[in-house]
Design a protein around this motif. Structure first.
Motif, PDB file in Angstrom:
ATOM      1  N   GLY A   1       2.588  -9.275   2.814  1.00 36.97           N
ATOM      2  CA  GLY A   1       1.304  -9.529   3.456  1.00 36.97           C
ATOM      3  C   GLY A   1       1.237  -8.781   4.771  1.00 36.97           C
ATOM      4  N   ARG A   2       0.889  -9.484   5.813  1.00 36.51           N
ATOM      5  CA  ARG A   2       0.853  -8.869   7.140  1.00 36.51           C
ATOM      6  C   ARG A   2       1.710  -9.662   8.098  1.00 36.51           C
ATOM      7  NH1 ARG A   2      -5.274  -9.460   8.355  1.00 36.51           N
ATOM      8  NH2 ARG A   2      -5.367 -10.644   6.466  1.00 36.51           N
ATOM      9  N   ILE A   3       1.996  -9.043   9.218  1.00 38.28           N
ATOM     10  CA  ILE A   3       2.744  -9.722  10.271  1.00 38.28           C
ATOM     11  C   ILE A   3       1.727 -10.401  11.183  1.00 38.28           C
ATOM     12  CG2 ILE A   3       4.279  -9.422  12.241  1.00 38.28           C
ATOM     13  CD1 ILE A   3       5.494  -7.033  10.737  1.00 38.28           C
ATOM     14  N   ILE A   4       1.936 -11.670  11.404  1.00 38.72           N
ATOM     15  CA  ILE A   4       1.098 -12.464  12.300  1.00 38.72           C
ATOM     16  C   ILE A   4       1.903 -12.673  13.576  1.00 38.72           C
ATOM     17  CG2 ILE A   4      -0.092 -14.665  12.627  1.00 38.72           C
ATOM     18  CD1 ILE A   4      -1.215 -13.007  10.270  1.00 38.72           C
ATOM     19  N   VAL A   5       1.366 -12.273  14.711  1.00 44.62           N
ATOM     20  CA  VAL A   5       2.052 -12.450  15.993  1.00 44.62           C
ATOM     21  C   VAL A   5       1.261 -13.464  16.805  1.00 44.62           C
ATOM     22  CG1 VAL A   5       2.968 -11.315  18.049  1.00 44.62           C
ATOM     23  CG2 VAL A   5       2.824 -10.045  15.896  1.00 44.62           C
ATOM     24  N   ALA A   6       1.958 -14.434  17.393  1.00 51.21           N
ATOM     25  CA  ALA A   6       1.280 -15.474  18.155  1.00 51.21           C
ATOM     26  C   ALA A   6       2.068 -15.826  19.410  1.00 51.21           C
ATOM     27  CB  ALA A   6       1.092 -16.730  17.301  1.00 51.21           C
ATOM     28  N   GLY A   7       1.343 -16.181  20.441  1.00 49.07           N
ATOM     29  CA  GLY A   7       1.917 -16.627  21.705  1.00 49.07           C
ATOM     30  C   GLY A   7       0.784 -17.079  22.606  1.00 49.07           C
ATOM     31  N   VAL A   8       1.129 -17.807  23.653  1.00 49.84           N
ATOM     32  CA  VAL A   8       0.143 -18.323  24.599  1.00 49.84           C
ATOM     33  C   VAL A   8       0.419 -17.736  25.974  1.00 49.84           C
ATOM     34  CG1 VAL A   8      -0.782 -20.434  25.668  1.00 49.84           C
ATOM     35  CG2 VAL A   8      -0.045 -20.463  23.293  1.00 49.84           C
ATOM     36  N   GLY A   9      -0.619 -17.473  26.739  1.00 47.26           N
ATOM     37  CA  GLY A   9      -0.458 -16.953  28.096  1.00 47.26           C
ATOM     38  C   GLY A   9       0.080 -15.540  28.086  1.00 47.26           C
ATOM     39  N   LYS A  10       1.038 -15.276  28.974  1.00 45.94           N
ATOM     40  CA  LYS A  10       1.613 -13.923  29.055  1.00 45.94           C
ATOM     41  C   LYS A  10       2.332 -13.556  27.759  1.00 45.94           C
ATOM     42  CE  LYS A  10       0.123 -13.688  33.250  1.00 45.94           C
ATOM     43  NZ  LYS A  10      -0.604 -14.952  33.294  1.00 45.94           N
ATOM     44  N   SER A  11       2.946 -14.539  27.090  1.00 43.38           N
ATOM     45  CA  SER A  11       3.576 -14.273  25.793  1.00 43.38           C
ATOM     46  C   SER A  11       2.532 -13.802  24.791  1.00 43.38           C
ATOM     47  CB  SER A  11       4.263 -15.537  25.261  1.00 43.38           C
ATOM     48  OG  SER A  11       5.352 -15.893  26.076  1.00 43.38           O
ATOM     49  N   GLY A  12       1.340 -14.343  24.879  1.00 47.06           N
ATOM     50  CA  GLY A  12       0.266 -13.910  24.003  1.00 47.06           C
ATOM     51  C   GLY A  12      -0.184 -12.494  24.298  1.00 47.06           C
ATOM     52  N   LEU A  13      -0.247 -12.145  25.578  1.00 47.30           N
ATOM     53  CA  LEU A  13      -0.620 -10.775  25.941  1.00 47.30           C
ATOM     54  C   LEU A  13       0.403  -9.774  25.417  1.00 47.30           C
ATOM     55  CD1 LEU A  13      -1.847 -11.378  29.597  1.00 47.30           C
ATOM     56  CD2 LEU A  13      -3.249 -10.916  27.572  1.00 47.30           C
ATOM     57  N   VAL A  14       1.672 -10.098  25.569  1.00 49.36           N
ATOM     58  CA  VAL A  14       2.724  -9.230  25.040  1.00 49.36           C
ATOM     59  C   VAL A  14       2.648  -9.201  23.512  1.00 49.36           C
ATOM     60  CG1 VAL A  14       5.222  -8.916  24.840  1.00 49.36           C
ATOM     61  CG2 VAL A  14       4.222  -9.529  27.042  1.00 49.36           C
ATOM     62  N   GLY A  15       2.366 -10.347  22.917  1.00 54.93           N
ATOM     63  CA  GLY A  15       2.229 -10.431  21.465  1.00 54.93           C
ATOM     64  C   GLY A  15       1.145  -9.522  20.919  1.00 54.93           C
ATOM     65  N   ARG A  16       0.040  -9.409  21.644  1.00 53.44           N
ATOM     66  CA  ARG A  16      -1.040  -8.498  21.223  1.00 53.44           C
ATOM     67  C   ARG A  16      -0.528  -7.058  21.163  1.00 53.44           C
ATOM     68  NH1 ARG A  16      -6.046 -11.116  21.464  1.00 53.44           N
ATOM     69  NH2 ARG A  16      -5.990 -13.014  22.700  1.00 53.44           N
ATOM     70  N   LYS A  17       0.262  -6.683  22.145  1.00 54.17           N
ATOM     71  CA  LYS A  17       0.801  -5.324  22.169  1.00 54.17           C
ATOM     72  C   LYS A  17       1.800  -5.129  21.033  1.00 54.17           C
ATOM     73  CE  LYS A  17       3.429  -1.710  23.450  1.00 54.17           C
ATOM     74  NZ  LYS A  17       4.610  -1.286  22.653  1.00 54.17           N
ATOM     75  N   ILE A  18       2.622  -6.121  20.763  1.00 50.20           N
ATOM     76  CA  ILE A  18       3.590  -6.025  19.676  1.00 50.20           C
ATOM     77  C   ILE A  18       2.866  -5.869  18.345  1.00 50.20           C
ATOM     78  CG2 ILE A  18       5.353  -7.318  18.387  1.00 50.20           C
ATOM     79  CD1 ILE A  18       6.297  -8.433  21.125  1.00 50.20           C
ATOM     80  N   ALA A  19       1.815  -6.653  18.125  1.00 48.10           N
ATOM     81  CA  ALA A  19       1.035  -6.527  16.886  1.00 48.10           C
ATOM     82  C   ALA A  19       0.448  -5.124  16.780  1.00 48.10           C
ATOM     83  CB  ALA A  19      -0.064  -7.584  16.844  1.00 48.10           C
ATOM     84  N   ALA A  20      -0.056  -4.597  17.883  1.00 39.89           N
ATOM     85  CA  ALA A  20      -0.623  -3.245  17.874  1.00 39.89           C
ATOM     86  C   ALA A  20       0.439  -2.199  17.561  1.00 39.89           C
ATOM     87  CB  ALA A  20      -1.282  -2.946  19.223  1.00 39.89           C
ATOM     88  N   THR A  21       1.657  -2.404  18.048  1.00 36.78           N
ATOM     89  CA  THR A  21       2.744  -1.460  17.771  1.00 36.78           C
ATOM     90  C   THR A  21       3.104  -1.478  16.289  1.00 36.78           C
ATOM     91  OG1 THR A  21       3.596  -1.653  20.013  1.00 36.78           O
ATOM     92  CG2 THR A  21       5.126  -0.826  18.342  1.00 36.78           C
ATOM     93  N   PHE A  22       3.174  -2.663  15.692  1.00 35.36           N
ATOM     94  CA  PHE A  22       3.434  -2.725  14.252  1.00 35.36           C
ATOM     95  C   PHE A  22       2.353  -1.962  13.483  1.00 35.36           C
ATOM     96  CE2 PHE A  22       6.153  -6.527  15.045  1.00 35.36           C
ATOM     97  CZ  PHE A  22       7.284  -6.087  14.386  1.00 35.36           C
ATOM     98  N   THR A  23       1.110  -2.190  13.843  1.00 31.99           N
ATOM     99  CA  THR A  23       0.008  -1.507  13.166  1.00 31.99           C
ATOM    100  C   THR A  23       0.114   0.002  13.357  1.00 31.99           C
ATOM    101  OG1 THR A  23      -1.409  -3.449  13.425  1.00 31.99           O
ATOM    102  CG2 THR A  23      -2.501  -1.346  13.022  1.00 31.99           C
ATOM    103  N   SER A  24       0.438   0.434  14.568  1.00 29.20           N
ATOM    104  CA  SER A  24       0.567   1.867  14.857  1.00 29.20           C
ATOM    105  C   SER A  24       1.694   2.519  14.077  1.00 29.20           C
ATOM    106  CB  SER A  24       0.822   2.097  16.352  1.00 29.20           C
ATOM    107  OG  SER A  24      -0.291   1.701  17.102  1.00 29.20           O
ATOM    108  N   THR A  25       2.695   1.727  13.695  1.00 32.17           N
ATOM    109  CA  THR A  25       3.842   2.282  12.976  1.00 32.17           C
ATOM    110  C   THR A  25       3.761   2.005  11.473  1.00 32.17           C
ATOM    111  OG1 THR A  25       5.135   0.307  13.549  1.00 32.17           O
ATOM    112  CG2 THR A  25       5.378   2.231  14.977  1.00 32.17           C
ATOM    113  N   GLY A  26       2.578   1.634  10.998  1.00 34.79           N
ATOM    114  CA  GLY A  26       2.339   1.551   9.561  1.00 34.79           C
ATOM    115  C   GLY A  26       2.514   0.199   8.918  1.00 34.79           C
ATOM    116  N   THR A  27       2.688  -0.853   9.695  1.00 31.91           N
ATOM    117  CA  THR A  27       2.822  -2.195   9.131  1.00 31.91           C
ATOM    118  C   THR A  27       1.610  -3.026   9.545  1.00 31.91           C
ATOM    119  OG1 THR A  27       5.236  -2.098   9.202  1.00 31.91           O
ATOM    120  CG2 THR A  27       4.244  -4.276   9.078  1.00 31.91           C
ATOM    121  N   PRO A  28       0.841  -3.520   8.591  1.00 29.74           N
ATOM    122  CA  PRO A  28      -0.323  -4.339   8.940  1.00 29.74           C
ATOM    123  C   PRO A  28       0.095  -5.563   9.762  1.00 29.74           C
ATOM    124  CG  PRO A  28      -0.352  -3.778   6.607  1.00 29.74           C
ATOM    125  CD  PRO A  28       0.990  -3.366   7.143  1.00 29.74           C
ATOM    126  N   ALA A  29      -0.547  -5.736  10.889  1.00 25.48           N
ATOM    127  CA  ALA A  29      -0.231  -6.860  11.774  1.00 25.48           C
ATOM    128  C   ALA A  29      -1.486  -7.273  12.519  1.00 25.48           C
ATOM    129  CB  ALA A  29       0.857  -6.459  12.774  1.00 25.48           C
TER     130      ALA A  29
END
Length: 187
Positions: A54-82
């Motif tokens: 399926g896809r990678i779901i990344v979750a976090g709250v506050g600053k962890s959530g902000l970092v999580g958004r970037k991590i999800a974007a990196t997975f997507t940029s490297t060919g893994t749906p997230a």
């Protein structure tokens, strides 16, 4: 005392530079410690992500959530749906994007964020495999996930331990390591 007033003497360049270097040194030390400690849980996490149909779901709250958004974007940029899923929004209908073939990466420094723990229960009911990224491996988050990646952060660079600094740096770097290792594992 107003916001612009301070109890300290005006800062000279040497003091400012020393303080900046201290932050960079603390963060570099934490990254080095994480590099040295990287072990089987990291390999388990990459294998779990590689088996995701399926896809990678990344979750976090506050600053962890902000970092999580970037991590999800990196997975997507490297060919893994997230995608990033905010834990609070998940209980208000956004959980509909999650399926049993997904794998979740859940980020919390303390591992005790109520919003994230509520999401874990829903993910478990859906049969979603879970990877924790936390500085408290023995926390509820760490115990409720299939794989736990310990951030190994002992001290934030913020002198008052208020702003997540070192922990967000290590989390971001570990997310990059997961994405690149996964990219290479998938060829």
């Amino acid at each position: 005392m107003t916001r612009t007033q301070t109890t300290e003497a005006p800062l000279d360049s040497t003091t400012i530079i020393e303080r900046g270097r201290r932050v960079l040194a603390l963060e570099a030390e934490a990254l080095h410690l994480s590099e040295q400690a990287l072990g089987e849980p990291f390999a388990d996490a990459v294998r779990l992500l590689a088996s995701c149909t399926g896809r990678i779901i990344v979750a976090g709250v506050g600053k962890s959530g902000l970092v999580g958004r970037k991590i999800a974007a990196t997975f997507t940029s490297t060919g893994t749906p997230a995608t990033f899923l905010h834990p609070v929004e998940s209980v208000h209908g956004d959980l509909g994007i999650v399926g049993p073939d997904d794998v979740a990466i859940l980020i919390s420094k303390s591992g005790e964020s109520d919003e994230l723990l509520g999401l874990i229960e829903a993910l478990a009911r859906l049969g979603v495999k879970r990877i924790a990224m936390t500085a408290a491996a023995g926390s509820r988050l760490g115990r409720l996930c299939d794989v736990t990646l310990d951030l190994l952060v002992k001290e934030e660079a913020c002198p008052h331990d208020l702003a997540p600094t070192t922990s967000t740096t290590v989390t971001l770097a570990l997310g990059d390591a997961l994405a690149v290792a996964l990219l290479q594992a998938k060829g």
